[in-house]
Motif scaffolding. Sequence first.
Motif, PDB file in Angstrom:
ATOM      1  N   ASP A  14      41.362  34.866  23.414  1.00 35.23           N
ATOM      2  CA  ASP A  14      42.562  34.028  23.327  1.00 35.23           C
ATOM      3  C   ASP A  14      42.579  32.849  24.289  1.00 35.23           C
ATOM      4  O   ASP A  14      43.539  32.082  24.302  1.00 35.23           O
ATOM      5  CB  ASP A  14      43.818  34.893  23.521  1.00 35.23           C
ATOM      6  CG  ASP A  14      43.737  35.754  24.781  1.00 35.23           C
ATOM      7  OD1 ASP A  14      43.138  35.301  25.760  1.00 35.23           O
ATOM      8  OD2 ASP A  14      44.272  36.877  24.766  1.00 35.23           O
ATOM      9  N   GLY A  15      41.536  32.701  25.096  1.00 37.77           N
ATOM     10  CA  GLY A  15      41.495  31.570  26.020  1.00 37.77           C
ATOM     11  C   GLY A  15      42.359  31.761  27.257  1.00 37.77           C
ATOM     12  O   GLY A  15      42.425  30.890  28.111  1.00 37.77           O
ATOM     13  N   GLY A  16      43.034  32.921  27.351  1.00 38.56           N
ATOM     14  CA  GLY A  16      43.896  33.185  28.501  1.00 38.56           C
ATOM     15  C   GLY A  16      43.154  33.868  29.633  1.00 38.56           C
ATOM     16  O   GLY A  16      41.934  34.055  29.575  1.00 38.56           O
ATOM     17  N   PHE A  17      43.909  34.224  30.682  1.00 37.04           N
ATOM     18  CA  PHE A  17      43.311  34.854  31.853  1.00 37.04           C
ATOM     19  C   PHE A  17      44.076  36.115  32.235  1.00 37.04           C
ATOM     20  O   PHE A  17      45.286  36.215  32.025  1.00 37.04           O
ATOM     21  CB  PHE A  17      43.363  33.904  33.057  1.00 37.04           C
ATOM     22  CG  PHE A  17      42.525  32.672  32.911  1.00 37.04           C
ATOM     23  CD1 PHE A  17      41.263  32.600  33.484  1.00 37.04           C
ATOM     24  CD2 PHE A  17      42.996  31.578  32.192  1.00 37.04           C
ATOM     25  CE1 PHE A  17      40.492  31.450  33.362  1.00 37.04           C
ATOM     26  CE2 PHE A  17      42.227  30.423  32.067  1.00 37.04           C
ATOM     27  CZ  PHE A  17      40.965  30.365  32.648  1.00 37.04           C
ATOM     28  N   GLY A  18      43.352  37.071  32.808  1.00 39.85           N
ATOM     29  CA  GLY A  18      43.982  38.272  33.344  1.00 39.85           C
ATOM     30  C   GLY A  18      43.735  38.381  34.831  1.00 39.85           C
ATOM     31  O   GLY A  18      43.208  37.451  35.456  1.00 39.85           O
ATOM     32  N   SER A  19      44.063  39.538  35.395  1.00 41.56           N
ATOM     33  CA  SER A  19      43.962  39.697  36.844  1.00 41.56           C
ATOM     34  C   SER A  19      42.528  39.913  37.315  1.00 41.56           C
ATOM     35  O   SER A  19      42.198  39.654  38.461  1.00 41.56           O
ATOM     36  CB  SER A  19      44.827  40.877  37.288  1.00 41.56           C
ATOM     37  OG  SER A  19      44.381  42.067  36.652  1.00 41.56           O
ATOM     38  N   LYS A  20      41.693  40.412  36.386  1.00 46.08           N
ATOM     39  CA  LYS A  20      40.300  40.720  36.712  1.00 46.08           C
ATOM     40  C   LYS A  20      39.458  40.434  35.478  1.00 46.08           C
ATOM     41  O   LYS A  20      40.028  40.277  34.387  1.00 46.08           O
ATOM     42  CB  LYS A  20      40.159  42.206  37.051  1.00 46.08           C
ATOM     43  CG  LYS A  20      40.824  42.588  38.334  1.00 46.08           C
ATOM     44  CD  LYS A  20      40.797  44.080  38.564  1.00 46.08           C
ATOM     45  CE  LYS A  20      41.652  44.382  39.778  1.00 46.08           C
ATOM     46  NZ  LYS A  20      41.987  45.740  39.976  1.00 46.08           N
ATOM     47  N   PRO A  21      38.128  40.444  35.599  1.00 45.82           N
ATOM     48  CA  PRO A  21      37.324  40.245  34.382  1.00 45.82           C
ATOM     49  C   PRO A  21      37.678  41.302  33.331  1.00 45.82           C
ATOM     50  O   PRO A  21      37.727  42.493  33.646  1.00 45.82           O
ATOM     51  CB  PRO A  21      35.888  40.421  34.880  1.00 45.82           C
ATOM     52  CG  PRO A  21      35.949  40.054  36.326  1.00 45.82           C
ATOM     53  CD  PRO A  21      37.297  40.523  36.799  1.00 45.82           C
ATOM     54  N   GLY A  22      37.963  40.869  32.113  1.00 47.16           N
ATOM     55  CA  GLY A  22      38.274  41.797  31.025  1.00 47.16           C
ATOM     56  C   GLY A  22      39.742  42.166  30.905  1.00 47.16           C
ATOM     57  O   GLY A  22      40.158  42.688  29.879  1.00 47.16           O
ATOM     58  N   ALA A  23      40.544  41.919  31.944  1.00 49.17           N
ATOM     59  CA  ALA A  23      41.962  42.309  31.891  1.00 49.17           C
ATOM     60  C   ALA A  23      42.724  41.424  30.906  1.00 49.17           C
ATOM     61  O   ALA A  23      42.366  40.272  30.680  1.00 49.17           O
ATOM     62  CB  ALA A  23      42.586  42.229  33.275  1.00 49.17           C
ATOM     63  N   GLU A  24      43.775  41.994  30.344  1.00 52.24           N
ATOM     64  CA  GLU A  24      44.561  41.327  29.314  1.00 52.24           C
ATOM     65  C   GLU A  24      45.140  39.988  29.803  1.00 52.24           C
ATOM     66  O   GLU A  24      45.542  39.859  30.959  1.00 52.24           O
ATOM     67  CB  GLU A  24      45.723  42.265  28.923  1.00 52.24           C
ATOM     68  CG  GLU A  24      46.563  41.759  27.779  1.00 52.24           C
ATOM     69  CD  GLU A  24      47.785  42.666  27.519  1.00 52.24           C
ATOM     70  OE1 GLU A  24      47.937  43.691  28.206  1.00 52.24           O
ATOM     71  OE2 GLU A  24      48.566  42.320  26.625  1.00 52.24           O
ATOM     72  N   SER A  25      45.186  39.012  28.905  1.00 49.09           N
ATOM     73  CA  SER A  25      45.791  37.729  29.257  1.00 49.09           C
ATOM     74  C   SER A  25      47.274  37.917  29.536  1.00 49.09           C
ATOM     75  O   SER A  25      47.950  38.684  28.862  1.00 49.09           O
ATOM     76  CB  SER A  25      45.602  36.722  28.117  1.00 49.09           C
ATOM     77  OG  SER A  25      44.237  36.445  27.952  1.00 49.09           O
TER      78      SER A  25
END
Lengths: 392, 341, 199
Positions: free
Chosen positions: B186-197
């Motif tokens: 989705d092009g978003g970011f999470g708290s760590k690699p692989g974490a949900e946007s």
Amino acid sequence: MDLVAENENEVLCEKIINDIQAVFLKDPDLSTFEIIPTILNRNKTPVVHAEHHLGLESWCVKHVYDHAHKAIIGYRRQHQSRYLQHSDVLLKYLNVALLINTDVATFWNIRRQMVQTNHLKINCEFKFSALILSKKPKSSEAFAYRRWLYSFQSHDAIDWPSEFGICDRCADRSANNYHAWTHRQWVLQNAPDLIRSELMITEKFMRKHISDYSSYHYRQTLIERAYELCYYESNELEHLHNLKDLISYYLEDDLEILSTADVLQILLPGVDRAAVGEPRLSSFLYCCNLAAHDIRLCDDQKNMYGERESFENHRRSSLRFIVENCVRLLLGELPGLYLTPRTYGQLQEFNAALKKFDYATNAFLSALKRSEGLLGDSHRKWCTIFLGFNYA
Amino acid sequence: MDFTSFAKPSNVDGNNENNSTDLHFWKHVEYIENHGKDQDDYEYCMTEFLRMSGIYWGVTALDIMNQLDRLDRTSIIDFIRRCQCPVTGGFAPCEGHDPHILYTLSAIQILCIYDALNEIDCEAVVRYVSGLQQFDGSFFGDKWGEVDTRFSFCAVAILTLLGRMEGTINVDRAIKFVMSCCNQTDGGFGSKPGAESHAGLIYCCVGFLSLTQSLHLLDVDKLGWWLCERQLTSGGLNGRPEKLPDVCYSWWVLSSLTIMGRLHWISAEKLKQFILTCQDSETGGFADRTGNMPDIFHTLFGIGALSILGFEGLKAINPTLCMPQYVIDRLGIKPQILSKP
Amino acid sequence: MVKLFALSIFYKGSAEARLLKSTYDLQSFSFFQRGTVQEFMTFASKTIVERTQPAMRQSVKQEAYMCHVYVRADNLAGVLIADHEYPQRVAHTLITKILDEFSAKISADRWETGSDGTIDFNTLPAYLAKYQDPKEADALTKMQNDLDETKIILKNTIEAVLERGEKLDDMVIKSENLSMQSKAFYKTAKKTNSCCNFS
């Protein structure tokens, strides 16, 4: 408040804190803690203990927390760096303070120091943090503390399935529980051999918690991870029902797709299979079949429950998995790059290649593109942005 | 599961009839000014562990409303000085607590607003922050080793505000880590690699890229799509798929879109209406949602979002650092912003 | 969450509704809340049955929960309390089926005076367990087709079911079926901030 009343109050708080500590000592298998809403002090102890459940009546919480909090900060101030020598007394205040206010990092840090100086046993701390999670399943501090505790244990000695179990419970009790699902990813990193049971558990979870998108996201990373690890189950490769159905659906044809080789021929015509290697191709088929399974799951769920963002997003993500990984193999990239690119440079490079890819050269992908293009303007736009489909 | 949602008394549920388009300006000023005056208050005691951030939320909101002089500058600065850890150089949320990068950023932000960086040992702060960077470019939040993209943002925000980005941390590696938390789906970011946007973490990562002048790494079309899907029919924004709208996400989504030059991709008018219904017209302050209890955190992000939307009578706010724009100008800082296509 | 919490059968008498049989699945609630939850669910079920006309179906939303109610023309009534994500169509089909079974087994002359202890009908727990998965309802397809979903009256809160002049707060205070503990609970349930943990 006059001095006598204040003193009485402190005596009462001290008694309640001692009562809670007594329960901790008596029952090492406490499973849950909760605050019980009550208005009045009914002149009996507010500490309730039954069948390994601990409850504290709400009327006293404010006073008890205030008392425990002052005691902890007071010990630190009074004894400076030597305050850990008073661990035994400190512990009862720390237990109560964290049960009531789970987010106070400093209190968790004091426990860390107690573990480091052997004033606290690691096993007890796993139990304590699990108890905190029974009260607040979203406690990021408790999850972080558990990860920290595990750093002291030998990898092989750790009961990873039970850690997944904690994640289950926390996710079940609190929807879209970000910390529980990120913690679960961390467990999976450590216990990749549990992929198979994870695939089963996540599907069951998604069927019950239909709008818990965090579980869908976890499932997406799980399938990516399976592919990364070249994971597959040989007996599945003989069937691939979901993938075959999906292919027939897009090609609008009752093709006699009999063998695994047929499927490969349709998805990856012209790809040098020997160069890619048997295990990678097997994993490719297995994981695409999982994605096809999930597309069907989302369609079924939509029929049962109506349209939902989670069904739509997960369907798209599964579609993206199949398309991207077909393209990756069709482009004939080096074996290392069959996987999801790990660095942003590779990611940008691949996305550029995806945008340029000529879908007309592949009968399956162009049928998929055509079929998906019929699902409305918004979906077409999504396909353009995320899959590089050009509908001009 | 919590039963309070079933047994909720009737006065707080149902449709809110507060359709007012007015900002209860003076109520909010009063709310923030009085926040924390009753130090015996239970809430005050329970939130001690994030006091420094609480002060930052209040100070910034009041400054945006041009009412900063209602708070006592001297006592706030004294408090901040007392919270700097003499050993590590980091800041604790309150006396008696441990230092953490989250509260270090809040402390620096307040000091910048008061133009008072000279009151503390800035070199010690730089040492603290750079000491938290790991080999892979990520940052610990404190010495106990949790990693999170929020901490990456805090680190570069602190160093930018102190004018010490040069030669203190490995910026390339820091960027590499943040980009490894970008989700291809989705092009978003999470708290760590692989974490949900997550919209809050997207703000941190977009803000991080803005401060490190690396916005070209963003996939603006993908991320913009995801951010726009946060707007619900109520006009409010949520922070993740299938979640309820919440005033704080107004800030995180809006500021990210502003940095990306794509603010026009959502309906500003409907959002403004939603935010205004989350005011508490009796006590002042904003809640996460219509009808809930207000708090200082949502009050800043409500006011901040209205400022981005150009609400009359509010000072301009900087979308990257969530501080008044005049303060950022005074410091000569220019976070990167993409232009409108 | 797709979840069923309570299933109960009432006889809607002229003065009040009489509880004939009920079952609960409250494992997902915290331990010390379960008693209160059960009391409130029974209270809500009874209240809604009493305000539903014979030969009428209602689905009443209360926050994240749904109370599905069907009062038959002969005043036998069924209530299913589910999470709001549980499909309404399946919920009402299940109520119909259970009431059919109940009336086949327990003759109508016993409804007016019956109670949980005197009526021998023990299949509710099994139904509540089985239909946690609404896919089980596939077997009821024929019945589902008979159900006209457009005739179910939807209400957004329990308040909306009440008659003019009635107040839920007063009813809770006056209720003889709610314990002091539950009433206290109701009073302390106040505005909450669910969202953010700041740190």
